[in-house]
Design a protein around this motif. Structure first.
Motif, PDB file in Angstrom:
ATOM      1  N   LYS A   1       4.541   9.222   6.614  1.00  0.00           N
ATOM      2  CA  LYS A   1       5.850   8.582   6.405  1.00  0.00           C
ATOM      3  C   LYS A   1       6.616   9.292   5.294  1.00  0.00           C
ATOM      4  CE  LYS A   1       4.626   3.850   7.677  1.00  0.00           C
ATOM      5  NZ  LYS A   1       4.411   2.497   7.126  1.00  0.00           N
TER       6      LYS A   1
ATOM      7  N   LEU B   1      14.024   5.439  11.622  1.00  0.00           N
ATOM      8  CA  LEU B   1      12.588   5.168  11.552  1.00  0.00           C
ATOM      9  C   LEU B   1      12.235   3.692  11.714  1.00  0.00           C
ATOM     10  CD1 LEU B   1      11.598   7.607   8.662  1.00  0.00           C
ATOM     11  CD2 LEU B   1      11.524   7.985  11.133  1.00  0.00           C
TER      12      LEU B   1
ATOM     13  N   ARG C   1      -1.314   7.598   6.979  1.00  0.00           N
ATOM     14  CA  ARG C   1      -0.067   7.008   7.462  1.00  0.00           C
ATOM     15  C   ARG C   1       1.022   7.097   6.390  1.00  0.00           C
ATOM     16  NH1 ARG C   1      -1.995   2.087   9.205  1.00  0.00           N
ATOM     17  NH2 ARG C   1      -1.481   1.148   7.207  1.00  0.00           N
ATOM     18  N   THR C   2       0.652   6.824   5.142  1.00  0.00           N
ATOM     19  CA  THR C   2       1.613   6.885   4.040  1.00  0.00           C
ATOM     20  C   THR C   2       2.076   8.322   3.814  1.00  0.00           C
ATOM     21  OG1 THR C   2       0.629   4.954   3.021  1.00  0.00           O
ATOM     22  CG2 THR C   2       1.971   6.350   1.599  1.00  0.00           C
TER      23      THR C   2
END
Length: 127
Positions: A18, A39, A14-15
């Motif tokens: 992003k 976002l 997820r990081t």
């Protein structure tokens, strides 16, 4: 710097996603405020991600190397694991007798955190 989070780890993926998205939007000329709005993130979050050249830089923090109450018992747990004892409940009972003050959950999670086994054979705690 090697990543403390393996590929496939939910937080890490997820990081990384992003980070890539934020840097892609910034690269095509969007302002940091615009990226934050698009976002649904705070400007401070965008600033943190934009300052990191790689996603791996985002994986550092005070919680990474924090000492735990389990630390004193980890050599014993590693030894017992190598001896073939993979029952977390039994290991927890053993270290509890040695003075471990905490609950079962940390003991159960320990092999996953260390990569000792891809699929530990931990049973669910009895009620």
């Amino acid at each position: 710097m090697p990543s403390p989070w393996p590929t496939g780890h939910r937080f890490a993926e997820r990081t990384r996603a992003k980070h890539a998205t934020i840097h892609a939007l910034l690269a095509v000329g969007h302002s940091k405020r615009s990226v934050a709005r698009q976002l649904g993130m705070t400007l401070n979050t965008i600033l943190r991600f934009s300052r990191a050249a790689t996603a791996e830089e985002m994986f550092t923090g005070q919680w990474q190397s924090r000492a735990t109450r389990l630390d004193a018992y980890k050599p014993y747990l590693d030894q017992r694991w190598q001896e073939g004892c993979t029952n977390a409940w039994k290991l927890w009972e053993e270290i509890r007798e040695q003075g471990y003050p905490r609950g079962y959950a940390s003991v159960r999670a320990y092999p996953k955190a260390t990569g000792s086994s891809s699929k530990p054979s931990w049973p669910i705690a009895p009620n």
